[in-house]
Design a protein around this motif. Structure first.
Motif, PDB file in Angstrom:
ATOM      1  N   LEU A   1       0.850  -1.202   0.095  1.00  0.00           N
ATOM      2  CA  LEU A   1       0.059   0.066   0.018  1.00  0.00           C
ATOM      3  C   LEU A   1       0.841   1.174   0.031  1.00  0.00           C
ATOM      4  O   LEU A   1       0.545   2.145  -0.821  1.00  0.00           O
ATOM      5  CB  LEU A   1      -0.925  -0.110   1.250  1.00  0.00           C
ATOM      6  CG  LEU A   1      -2.138  -1.147   1.117  1.00  0.00           C
ATOM      7  CD1 LEU A   1      -2.694  -1.304   2.400  1.00  0.00           C
ATOM      8  CD2 LEU A   1      -2.757  -0.728   0.161  1.00  0.00           C
ATOM      9  N   LYS A   2       2.082   1.025   1.032  1.00  0.00           N
ATOM     10  CA  LYS A   2       2.827   2.388   0.833  1.00  0.00           C
ATOM     11  C   LYS A   2       3.420   2.845  -0.594  1.00  0.00           C
ATOM     12  O   LYS A   2       3.577   3.721  -0.969  1.00  0.00           O
ATOM     13  CB  LYS A   2       4.094   2.037   1.864  1.00  0.00           C
ATOM     14  CG  LYS A   2       4.847   3.164   2.278  1.00  0.00           C
ATOM     15  CD  LYS A   2       5.769   3.101   3.502  1.00  0.00           C
ATOM     16  CE  LYS A   2       6.792   4.223   3.613  1.00  0.00           C
ATOM     17  NZ  LYS A   2       7.966   3.489   3.996  1.00  0.00           N
ATOM     18  N   SER A   3       3.791   1.537  -1.239  1.00  0.00           N
ATOM     19  CA  SER A   3       4.544   1.768  -2.507  1.00  0.00           C
ATOM     20  C   SER A   3       3.304   2.397  -3.622  1.00  0.00           C
ATOM     21  O   SER A   3       3.643   3.230  -4.234  1.00  0.00           O
ATOM     22  CB  SER A   3       5.052   0.219  -3.208  1.00  0.00           C
ATOM     23  OG  SER A   3       5.799  -0.238  -2.239  1.00  0.00           O
TER      24      SER A   3
ATOM     25  N   GLN B   1       2.806   5.889  -2.966  1.00  0.00           N
ATOM     26  CA  GLN B   1       4.149   6.583  -3.129  1.00  0.00           C
ATOM     27  C   GLN B   1       4.125   6.967  -4.801  1.00  0.00           C
ATOM     28  O   GLN B   1       4.223   8.044  -5.222  1.00  0.00           O
ATOM     29  CB  GLN B   1       5.213   6.077  -2.973  1.00  0.00           C
ATOM     30  CG  GLN B   1       6.431   6.968  -3.063  1.00  0.00           C
ATOM     31  CD  GLN B   1       6.331   8.150  -1.749  1.00  0.00           C
ATOM     32  OE1 GLN B   1       6.166   7.931  -0.881  1.00  0.00           O
ATOM     33  NE2 GLN B   1       6.606   9.441  -2.470  1.00  0.00           N
ATOM     34  N   VAL B   2       3.324   5.797  -5.623  1.00  0.00           N
ATOM     35  CA  VAL B   2       3.629   6.178  -6.983  1.00  0.00           C
ATOM     36  C   VAL B   2       2.327   7.222  -7.416  1.00  0.00           C
ATOM     37  O   VAL B   2       2.676   8.152  -8.165  1.00  0.00           O
ATOM     38  CB  VAL B   2       2.922   5.024  -7.851  1.00  0.00           C
ATOM     39  CG1 VAL B   2       2.620   4.998  -9.175  1.00  0.00           C
ATOM     40  CG2 VAL B   2       4.182   3.659  -7.690  1.00  0.00           C
ATOM     41  N   ILE B   3       1.293   7.113  -6.735  1.00  0.00           N
ATOM     42  CA  ILE B   3       0.378   8.259  -6.819  1.00  0.00           C
ATOM     43  C   ILE B   3       0.847   9.579  -6.593  1.00  0.00           C
ATOM     44  O   ILE B   3       0.519  10.718  -7.327  1.00  0.00           O
ATOM     45  CB  ILE B   3      -1.043   8.009  -6.334  1.00  0.00           C
ATOM     46  CG1 ILE B   3      -1.413   6.612  -6.593  1.00  0.00           C
ATOM     47  CG2 ILE B   3      -1.987   9.131  -6.208  1.00  0.00           C
ATOM     48  CD1 ILE B   3      -2.631   5.928  -5.223  1.00  0.00           C
TER      49      ILE B   3
ATOM     50  N   TYR C   1      -7.730  11.643 -10.586  1.00  0.00           N
ATOM     51  CA  TYR C   1      -9.070  10.955 -10.204  1.00  0.00           C
ATOM     52  C   TYR C   1      -9.510  10.167 -11.344  1.00  0.00           C
ATOM     53  O   TYR C   1     -10.021   9.026 -11.391  1.00  0.00           O
ATOM     54  CB  TYR C   1     -10.316  11.984  -9.843  1.00  0.00           C
ATOM     55  CG  TYR C   1     -10.769  11.490  -8.509  1.00  0.00           C
ATOM     56  CD1 TYR C   1     -11.958  10.392  -8.370  1.00  0.00           C
ATOM     57  CD2 TYR C   1     -10.576  12.237  -7.404  1.00  0.00           C
ATOM     58  CE1 TYR C   1     -12.243  10.127  -7.232  1.00  0.00           C
ATOM     59  CE2 TYR C   1     -10.925  12.137  -6.089  1.00  0.00           C
ATOM     60  CZ  TYR C   1     -11.944  10.744  -6.113  1.00  0.00           C
ATOM     61  OH  TYR C   1     -12.301  10.316  -4.797  1.00  0.00           O
ATOM     62  N   ASP C   2      -9.642  10.595 -12.563  1.00  0.00           N
ATOM     63  CA  ASP C   2      -9.907   9.882 -13.699  1.00  0.00           C
ATOM     64  C   ASP C   2      -9.045   8.742 -13.826  1.00  0.00           C
ATOM     65  O   ASP C   2      -9.527   7.842 -14.238  1.00  0.00           O
ATOM     66  CB  ASP C   2      -9.550  10.793 -15.119  1.00  0.00           C
ATOM     67  CG  ASP C   2     -10.819  11.609 -15.488  1.00  0.00           C
ATOM     68  OD1 ASP C   2     -11.812  11.437 -14.766  1.00  0.00           O
ATOM     69  OD2 ASP C   2     -10.704  12.359 -16.340  1.00  0.00           O
ATOM     70  N   GLU C   3      -7.743   8.717 -13.864  1.00  0.00           N
ATOM     71  CA  GLU C   3      -6.797   7.622 -13.948  1.00  0.00           C
ATOM     72  C   GLU C   3      -7.013   6.531 -12.708  1.00  0.00           C
ATOM     73  O   GLU C   3      -7.182   5.422 -13.191  1.00  0.00           O
ATOM     74  CB  GLU C   3      -5.436   8.223 -13.819  1.00  0.00           C
ATOM     75  CG  GLU C   3      -4.967   8.762 -15.139  1.00  0.00           C
ATOM     76  CD  GLU C   3      -3.487   9.646 -15.188  1.00  0.00           C
ATOM     77  OE1 GLU C   3      -3.095   9.766 -15.881  1.00  0.00           O
ATOM     78  OE2 GLU C   3      -3.031   9.837 -13.713  1.00  0.00           O
ATOM     79  N   TYR C   4      -7.304   7.029 -11.581  1.00  0.00           N
ATOM     80  CA  TYR C   4      -8.067   6.139 -10.564  1.00  0.00           C
ATOM     81  C   TYR C   4      -9.307   5.341 -10.940  1.00  0.00           C
ATOM     82  O   TYR C   4      -9.108   4.302 -10.895  1.00  0.00           O
ATOM     83  CB  TYR C   4      -8.089   6.952  -9.236  1.00  0.00           C
ATOM     84  CG  TYR C   4      -8.636   6.021  -8.135  1.00  0.00           C
ATOM     85  CD1 TYR C   4      -7.997   5.072  -7.562  1.00  0.00           C
ATOM     86  CD2 TYR C   4     -10.208   6.482  -7.886  1.00  0.00           C
ATOM     87  CE1 TYR C   4      -8.814   4.354  -6.762  1.00  0.00           C
ATOM     88  CE2 TYR C   4     -10.705   5.597  -6.937  1.00  0.00           C
ATOM     89  CZ  TYR C   4     -10.224   4.703  -6.363  1.00  0.00           C
ATOM     90  OH  TYR C   4     -10.886   3.823  -5.392  1.00  0.00           O
ATOM     91  N   GLN C   5     -10.185   6.009 -11.495  1.00  0.00           N
ATOM     92  CA  GLN C   5     -11.357   5.484 -12.054  1.00  0.00           C
ATOM     93  C   GLN C   5     -11.143   4.682 -13.032  1.00  0.00           C
ATOM     94  O   GLN C   5     -11.856   3.422 -13.374  1.00  0.00           O
ATOM     95  CB  GLN C   5     -12.677   6.447 -12.303  1.00  0.00           C
ATOM     96  CG  GLN C   5     -12.872   7.171 -10.926  1.00  0.00           C
ATOM     97  CD  GLN C   5     -13.687   6.557  -9.956  1.00  0.00           C
ATOM     98  OE1 GLN C   5     -13.397   5.396 -10.016  1.00  0.00           O
ATOM     99  NE2 GLN C   5     -14.130   7.294  -8.880  1.00  0.00           N
TER     100      GLN C   5
END
Ligand code: MBD
Ligand code: FE
Length: 265
Positions: free
Chosen positions: A13-15, A18-20, A27-31
C-alpha cells in the motif's frame, strides 16, 4: 512474532500511494484503473495477468538455492489430468496436426549423485503450431498434453511437433494494458514440462528453441539461457525407428532430493 500479512500488505500500500504522489495520478486515472481491475476479474484473466507479470519473480525467489536443473514459471494453462502415454510416446495430436515433427529425448537424474531416475514422470503441455492450448481455445480437449515415463536408465522420449510462436491472449484487459504500455504480447515458442520422481522435488520448466523469436523479450520474463535447446534436423533415426524428417533435441533434467518438510500437526 510479527504479522507477516500486515508487514507485506502495508508496504504494498505504501508503494502504491507513493506512485500516486510521485506521478500525480488523477481521479480519472484512478477510476480507469479501478474499472480495469474489475474487468480483469470479470474476464477471468487474473491467472494470466499474474503469471505473465509476477510469477517469474516468485519462481526465482523460491528456487534460488536449487542444485539441479533450473526451472521457470508454470503459467496459466497447465491441466493436471493428461494421460500417461505409452511407447513410442506420441503426443496426442489431431490427424492433420500442423507443425514440424520434433523428437525430444533425454534423461532424468538426481542432483545428489547423478544417478538416473527410472519411473520419473514428465508431464508435458504445449501450444499447437498456431499458438493455441487445448482446454483454453477451441482446439479439442487433450490435444498436445501427455505424460511420459522414464525407462530403467532414466531415459525418456517424446514425439511431438514444434510449437509455434505464441501470443498470450490479448483481446481482453491484459492485452489492453500491454497495448497501452506500447509493449508486445509475444512469448518465444515453448514446451512446458513438470518433471517429478520419487523422493525428489518436482521441477517446473519450459524449453525454448534456439531459433525462436522473442527469446530476448518474452512478455512473461520466463526465458533462461539454460532452457534454450538446439534442435537438429535429421532425415531419419534408425535407433528410434523414425524414417521421416524431424527435429531432434536432447535435454537432461536433474532433480533435487526431497527437502524435509515441517510436520503438519
Ligand atoms: C502461456 O502459454 C504461458 O506459458 C505463460 C507463462 C503465460 C501466458 C501463456
Ligand atoms: Fe505457455
Amino acid at each position: 512474532m510479527g504479522n507477516r500479512t500486515e508487514d507485506i500488505v502495508s508496504v504494498i500500500l505504501k508503494s502504491v500511494r507513493q506512485v500516486i504522489v510521485d506521478h500525480d495520478v488523477t481521479y480519472d486515472e484512478y477510476q480507469t484503473a479501478k474499472q480495469w481491475l474489475i474487468d480483469v476479474g470479470e474476464s477471468e484473466e487474473w491467472p494470466l495477468l499474474l503469471d505473465v507479470f509476477i510469477e517469474s519473480t516468485i519462481e526465482e525467489q523460491a528456487f534460488k538455492s536449487r542444485m539441479g536443473s533450473v526451472g521457470t514459471i508454470l503459467g496459466p494453462f497447465y491441466l493436471p489430468d493428461a494421460p500417461v502415454l505409452e511407447a513410442p510416446y506420441e503426443m496426442p495430436r489431431r490427424p492433420d496436426e500442423k507443425g514440424d515433427p520434433l523428437v525430444l529425448t533425454g534423461r532424468v537424474v538426481s542432483s545428489a549423485d547423478g544417478r538416473p531416475l527410472p519411473g520419473a514422470v514428465l508431464d508435458v503441455w504445449q501450444a499447437d503450431a498456431e499458438g493455441r492450448y487445448s482446454g483454453f481455445s477451441d482446439i479439442p480437449e487433450g490435444i498436445l498434453r501427455g505424460k511420459v515415463v522414464t525407462d530403467g536408465d532414466g531415459r525418456f522420449q517424446l514425439r511431438t511437433i514444434a510449437p509455434g510462436p505464441y501470443t498470450i491472449p490479448h483481446e481482453g484487459p491484459t492485452g489492453r494494458l500491454i497495448a497501452a504500455c506500447g509493449w508486445h504480447p509475444w512469448r518465444p515458442a515453448h514446451i512446458h514440462l513438470l518433471v517429478g520422481a520419487e523422493g525428489h522435488e518436482s521441477l517446473t520448466t519450459q524449453l525454448y528453441s534456439d531459433t525462436s523469436a522473442y527469446l530476448d523479450d518474452d512478455i512473461a520474463s520466463a526465458v533462461k539461457k539454460e532452457l534454450i535447446i538446439h534442435p537438429e534436423r535429421h532425415e531419419s533415426d534408425p535407433q528410434l525407428g523414425i524414417d521421416t524428417s524431424h527435429l531432434h533435441a536432447d535435454y537432461d533434467f536433474s532433480l533435487d532430493p526431497a527437502r524435509e518438510r515441517a510436520a503438519v500437526t
